[in-house]
Write an enzyme that holds these catalytic residues in place. Structure first.
Site, mmCIF file in Angstrom:
data_model
loop_
_atom_site.group_PDB
_atom_site.id
_atom_site.type_symbol
_atom_site.label_atom_id
_atom_site.label_comp_id
_atom_site.label_asym_id
_atom_site.label_seq_id
_atom_site.Cartn_x
_atom_site.Cartn_y
_atom_site.Cartn_z
ATOM 1 N N ASP A 10 3.677 8.437 2.055
ATOM 2 C CA ASP A 10 2.970 9.579 1.470
ATOM 3 C C ASP A 10 1.710 9.773 2.313
ATOM 4 O O ASP A 10 1.594 9.176 3.395
ATOM 5 C CB ASP A 10 2.683 9.367 -0.029
ATOM 6 C CG ASP A 10 1.626 8.283 -0.262
ATOM 7 O OD1 ASP A 10 1.235 7.583 0.700
ATOM 8 O OD2 ASP A 10 1.195 8.128 -1.419
ATOM 9 N N HIS A 11 0.794 10.602 1.823
ATOM 10 C CA HIS A 11 -0.405 10.883 2.629
ATOM 11 C C HIS A 11 -1.195 9.609 2.943
ATOM 12 O O HIS A 11 -1.729 9.462 4.035
ATOM 13 C CB HIS A 11 -1.304 11.897 1.916
ATOM 14 C CG HIS A 11 -1.665 11.487 0.529
ATOM 15 N ND1 HIS A 11 -0.802 11.654 -0.540
ATOM 16 C CD2 HIS A 11 -2.768 10.881 0.030
ATOM 17 C CE1 HIS A 11 -1.384 11.185 -1.630
ATOM 18 N NE2 HIS A 11 -2.575 10.710 -1.319
ATOM 19 N N CYS A 68 2.717 3.396 1.248
ATOM 20 C CA CYS A 68 1.786 4.242 0.501
ATOM 21 C C CYS A 68 0.514 3.404 0.338
ATOM 22 O O CYS A 68 0.442 2.311 0.904
ATOM 23 C CB CYS A 68 2.381 4.678 -0.841
ATOM 24 S SG CYS A 68 2.688 3.345 -2.020
ATOM 25 N N THR A 70 -1.068 1.471 -2.033
ATOM 26 C CA THR A 70 -0.934 0.087 -2.514
ATOM 27 C C THR A 70 0.440 -0.504 -2.236
ATOM 28 O O THR A 70 0.638 -1.709 -2.404
ATOM 29 C CB THR A 70 -1.112 0.029 -4.042
ATOM 30 O OG1 THR A 70 -0.119 0.875 -4.636
ATOM 31 C CG2 THR A 70 -2.500 0.483 -4.471
ATOM 32 N N GLY A 73 3.694 2.257 -5.745
ATOM 33 C CA GLY A 73 4.451 3.453 -6.125
ATOM 34 C C GLY A 73 5.775 3.529 -5.384
ATOM 35 O O GLY A 73 6.833 3.792 -5.991
ATOM 36 N N HIS A 101 14.443 -15.335 1.093
ATOM 37 C CA HIS A 101 14.816 -15.652 -0.292
ATOM 38 C C HIS A 101 15.380 -14.459 -1.053
ATOM 39 O O HIS A 101 16.200 -14.638 -1.944
ATOM 40 C CB HIS A 101 13.595 -16.176 -1.060
ATOM 41 C CG HIS A 101 13.165 -17.545 -0.618
ATOM 42 N ND1 HIS A 101 12.223 -18.274 -1.290
ATOM 43 C CD2 HIS A 101 13.557 -18.310 0.439
ATOM 44 C CE1 HIS A 101 12.045 -19.445 -0.665
ATOM 45 N NE2 HIS A 101 12.833 -19.481 0.393
ATOM 46 N N HIS A 136 20.087 -18.740 -2.769
ATOM 47 C CA HIS A 136 19.475 -17.419 -2.965
ATOM 48 C C HIS A 136 20.538 -16.327 -3.113
ATOM 49 O O HIS A 136 20.284 -15.300 -3.720
ATOM 50 C CB HIS A 136 18.533 -17.102 -1.812
ATOM 51 C CG HIS A 136 17.433 -18.108 -1.675
ATOM 52 N ND1 HIS A 136 16.480 -18.292 -2.644
ATOM 53 C CD2 HIS A 136 17.176 -19.019 -0.699
ATOM 54 C CE1 HIS A 136 15.656 -19.264 -2.269
ATOM 55 N NE2 HIS A 136 16.062 -19.725 -1.098
ATOM 56 N N ARG A 139 21.286 -15.771 -6.767
ATOM 57 C CA ARG A 139 20.169 -15.111 -7.446
ATOM 58 C C ARG A 139 20.108 -13.629 -7.105
ATOM 59 O O ARG A 139 19.910 -12.779 -7.976
ATOM 60 C CB ARG A 139 18.856 -15.812 -7.075
ATOM 61 C CG ARG A 139 18.830 -17.230 -7.596
ATOM 62 C CD ARG A 139 17.774 -18.088 -6.958
ATOM 63 N NE ARG A 139 17.943 -19.469 -7.404
ATOM 64 C CZ ARG A 139 17.333 -20.500 -6.867
ATOM 65 N NH1 ARG A 139 16.497 -20.332 -5.859
ATOM 66 N NH2 ARG A 139 17.544 -21.719 -7.323
HETATM 67 C C1 RB5 Z 1 -2.190 7.970 -3.349
HETATM 68 O O1 RB5 Z 1 -3.535 8.232 -3.521
HETATM 69 C C2 RB5 Z 1 -1.814 6.622 -3.926
HETATM 70 O O2 RB5 Z 1 -1.881 6.644 -5.316
HETATM 71 C C3 RB5 Z 1 -0.432 6.209 -3.445
HETATM 72 O O3 RB5 Z 1 -0.416 6.172 -2.064
HETATM 73 C C4 RB5 Z 1 0.069 4.839 -3.871
HETATM 74 O O4 RB5 Z 1 -0.903 3.853 -3.676
HETATM 75 C C5 RB5 Z 1 0.715 4.776 -5.179
HETATM 76 O O5 RB5 Z 1 1.255 3.749 -5.587
#
Ligand code: RB5
Length: 145
Positions: A10-11, A68, A70, A73, A101, A136, A139
């Site tokens: 994503d951005h 993305c 974090t 998402g 694993h 593994h 599992r």
């Molecule tokens: C975008 O701002 C952010 O929410 C997205 O990239 C991501 O981290 C979502 O899980």
């Protein structure tokens, strides 16, 4: 024939995705860029995570890479698809264990928490590590059972 690997972002992951595509090419893979093709601060990660996860789920390709902010998402989206095992990895060690694993077939990079250099190291480790199988195998089979 070189392995095709779907890549999406994503951005927040856009810039890192451009690097990942370049690095995969440099390594002799055939990256399929599922987008976005331009930086749009208002875009939504499910729109780019889904095509990558779908391709892995259907067996069109064996592996995919997503990024993305974090990583969370993208992992939520990808792991809704049968046979997809998407792992968020923020160190090479996690990427290695995710392959050994968990047989992770989608690598998810948290672009806001890794440098480009770290991202490339994580990518290399994930690409080059084989699934250990053995205990593994059982599992991993239970995930989709
Ligand atoms: C975008 O701002 C952010 O929410 C997205 O990239 C991501 O981290 C979502 O899980």
């Amino acid at each position: 024939m070189s392995e095709r690997i779907y890549v999406g972002a994503d951005h927040a992951g856009f810039q890192l995705k451009q690097k990942l595509v370049g690095e995969l090419k440099r390594l002799g893979y055939e990256p399929v860029d599922a987008g976005p093709q331009t930086m749009d601060p208002a875009d939504d990660y499910p729109d780019y995570g889904r095509p990558v996860a779908q391709a892995v789920s259907k067996g069109t390709v064996k592996r995919g890479v997503l990024t993305c902010g974090t990583g969370l998402g993208m992992a939520f989206v990808a792991n809704r698809f049968p046979r997809v095992r998407a792992a968020v990895a923020w160190t090479p060690e996690i990427a290695e264990l995710a392959r050994k694993h968990n047989d992770a077939n989608v690598l998810v990079l948290p672009s806001r928490f890794v440098s480009e250099e770290e991202g490339m190291d994580i990518l290399h480790k994930w690409l080059d590590t084989a699934f250990e199988g053995g205990r593994h195998e059982r599992r991993v089979a239970k995930i989709d059972a």
